[in-house]
Design a protein around this motif. Structure first.
Motif, short mmCIF file in Angstrom:
data_model
loop_
_atom_site.label_atom_id
_atom_site.label_comp_id
_atom_site.label_asym_id
_atom_site.label_seq_id
_atom_site.Cartn_x
_atom_site.Cartn_y
_atom_site.Cartn_z
N GLY A 99 7.62 4.92 -18.48
CA GLY A 99 8.41 6.00 -17.87
C GLY A 99 7.58 6.95 -17.03
O GLY A 99 7.99 7.35 -15.92
N LYS A 100 6.41 7.33 -17.51
CA LYS A 100 5.54 8.25 -16.77
C LYS A 100 5.10 7.63 -15.45
O LYS A 100 5.06 8.30 -14.41
N ILE A 101 4.79 6.35 -15.47
CA ILE A 101 4.34 5.66 -14.26
C ILE A 101 5.50 5.56 -13.26
O ILE A 101 5.33 5.82 -12.06
N GLU A 102 6.67 5.20 -13.75
CA GLU A 102 7.83 5.08 -12.87
C GLU A 102 8.20 6.44 -12.27
O GLU A 102 8.57 6.53 -11.10
N ALA A 103 8.09 7.50 -13.09
CA ALA A 103 8.38 8.84 -12.58
C ALA A 103 7.40 9.21 -11.47
O ALA A 103 7.79 9.80 -10.45
N ALA A 104 6.14 8.86 -11.64
CA ALA A 104 5.14 9.15 -10.60
C ALA A 104 5.47 8.43 -9.30
O ALA A 104 5.36 9.00 -8.21
N ILE A 105 5.90 7.18 -9.40
CA ILE A 105 6.28 6.41 -8.21
C ILE A 105 7.47 7.07 -7.52
O ILE A 105 7.48 7.26 -6.31
N GLU A 106 8.49 7.43 -8.31
CA GLU A 106 9.69 8.04 -7.76
C GLU A 106 9.39 9.38 -7.10
O GLU A 106 10.06 9.78 -6.15
N GLN A 107 8.38 10.09 -7.62
CA GLN A 107 8.04 11.40 -7.07
C GLN A 107 7.05 11.30 -5.91
O GLN A 107 6.55 12.31 -5.43
N GLY A 108 6.76 10.09 -5.46
CA GLY A 108 5.93 9.90 -4.29
C GLY A 108 4.44 10.02 -4.55
O GLY A 108 3.70 10.55 -3.72
N ALA A 109 3.98 9.51 -5.68
CA ALA A 109 2.55 9.57 -6.01
C ALA A 109 1.72 8.90 -4.93
O ALA A 109 2.14 7.92 -4.32
N THR A 110 0.54 9.44 -4.72
CA THR A 110 -0.38 8.85 -3.75
C THR A 110 -1.01 7.60 -4.34
O THR A 110 -0.93 7.35 -5.54
N VAL A 111 -1.67 6.83 -3.48
CA VAL A 111 -2.35 5.62 -3.93
C VAL A 111 -3.40 5.98 -4.98
O VAL A 111 -3.54 5.30 -6.01
N ASP A 112 -4.14 7.06 -4.76
CA ASP A 112 -5.17 7.46 -5.72
C ASP A 112 -4.55 7.86 -7.06
O ASP A 112 -5.11 7.55 -8.12
N GLU A 113 -3.42 8.56 -7.01
CA GLU A 113 -2.74 8.94 -8.26
C GLU A 113 -2.26 7.71 -9.02
O GLU A 113 -2.34 7.66 -10.25
N LEU A 114 -1.77 6.73 -8.27
CA LEU A 114 -1.32 5.49 -8.92
C LEU A 114 -2.50 4.71 -9.49
O LEU A 114 -2.40 4.13 -10.57
N ARG A 115 -3.62 4.70 -8.78
CA ARG A 115 -4.81 4.03 -9.30
C ARG A 115 -5.26 4.68 -10.61
O ARG A 115 -5.75 3.99 -11.51
N ALA A 116 -5.12 5.99 -10.70
CA ALA A 116 -5.51 6.69 -11.93
C ALA A 116 -4.63 6.28 -13.10
O ALA A 116 -5.04 6.39 -14.26
N LEU A 117 -3.41 5.81 -12.82
CA LEU A 117 -2.49 5.38 -13.87
C LEU A 117 -2.69 3.91 -14.25
O LEU A 117 -2.07 3.42 -15.19
N GLN A 118 -3.53 3.21 -13.51
CA GLN A 118 -3.71 1.78 -13.76
C GLN A 118 -4.19 1.48 -15.18
O GLN A 118 -3.68 0.56 -15.82
N PRO A 119 -5.18 2.22 -15.73
CA PRO A 119 -5.58 1.92 -17.12
C PRO A 119 -4.43 2.07 -18.11
O PRO A 119 -4.32 1.28 -19.05
N GLU A 120 -3.57 3.05 -17.87
CA GLU A 120 -2.40 3.23 -18.75
C GLU A 120 -1.47 2.04 -18.64
O GLU A 120 -0.97 1.51 -19.63
#
Length: 196
Positions: A99-120
């Motif tokens: 859910g947290k990852i999907e929320a970040a995508i929906e809120q327009g997370a940057t590539v770097d922010e998404l990379r930070a979520l990769q370990p999760e």
């Protein structure tokens, strides 16, 4: 979202009706009016819709079933037939955890922010895989023991874990006949019931 009703026929418009699964305000007419009133936007949309979009193609390659036997059972079909609730709970936990990852995508997370979520994301994937393995291992062990004991005169049977959309498995797909036989086996049924 609009759903089509009935079969399309040449020269006859298809009946369209609101999708009963969609809730909230229908903004189709409002958005269409905005586009119709803005020629620059309409031109940009026409240009975007006219582009050639890349097609995503999954490679299909049949894999040998686990054990390499000539005939096999689709392992997913066995568990969907016998432990659907347990599979659904694993999928629900996976969805909730993401859910947290999907929320970040929906809120327009940057590539770097998404990379930070990769370990999760990788941790969630590992937990889901471990939960599926824990569900499957005791059932498969019982099923294999029962097949060895009761199906001794038949061809050896393996497990196919490669989805059909990715090519399935080589050899003889005996899923339809053999899953029902496994479900009728009291010991296999008991193992599946324990998984549920």
């Amino acid at each position: 979202t609009i759903v089509q009703g009935g079969r399309p026929m040449p020269g006859v418009p298809v009946h369209r009706a609101p999708n009963p699964d969609c809730h909230g305000q229908d903004l189709n007419a409002t958005l269409a009016a905005v586009v119709d009133a803005d020629t620059a936007l309409a031109d940009q949309l026409d240009e975007i819709l006219g582009r050639a979009w890349p097609a995503v193609v999954l490679p299909k390659e049949a894999q040998a079933p686990v054990g390499g036997q000539a005939r096999w059972i689709d392992v997913r079909d066995l568990f969907v037939a016998g432990a659907r609730g347990a599979l659904r709970r694993i999928d629900d936990r996976d969805d909730t955890a993401r859910g947290k990852i999907e929320a970040a995508i929906e809120q327009g997370a940057t590539v770097d922010e998404l990379r930070a979520l990769q370990p999760e994301s990788e941790r969630i994937s590992a937990e889901t895989a471990a939960a599926r393995a824990a569900l499957a291992a005791p059932v498969l062990a019982v099923a294999e023991a029962r097949m060895a004991k009761k199906w001794g005169g038949e061809p050896a049977t393996g497990w196919c874990a490669n989805p059909p959309t990715l090519g399935g498995c080589t050899g003889d797909d005996a899923t339809r006949d053999l899953v029902s036989r496994l479900l009728d086996d009291k010991k296999v049924a008991k193992a599946l019931a324990a998984a549920e």
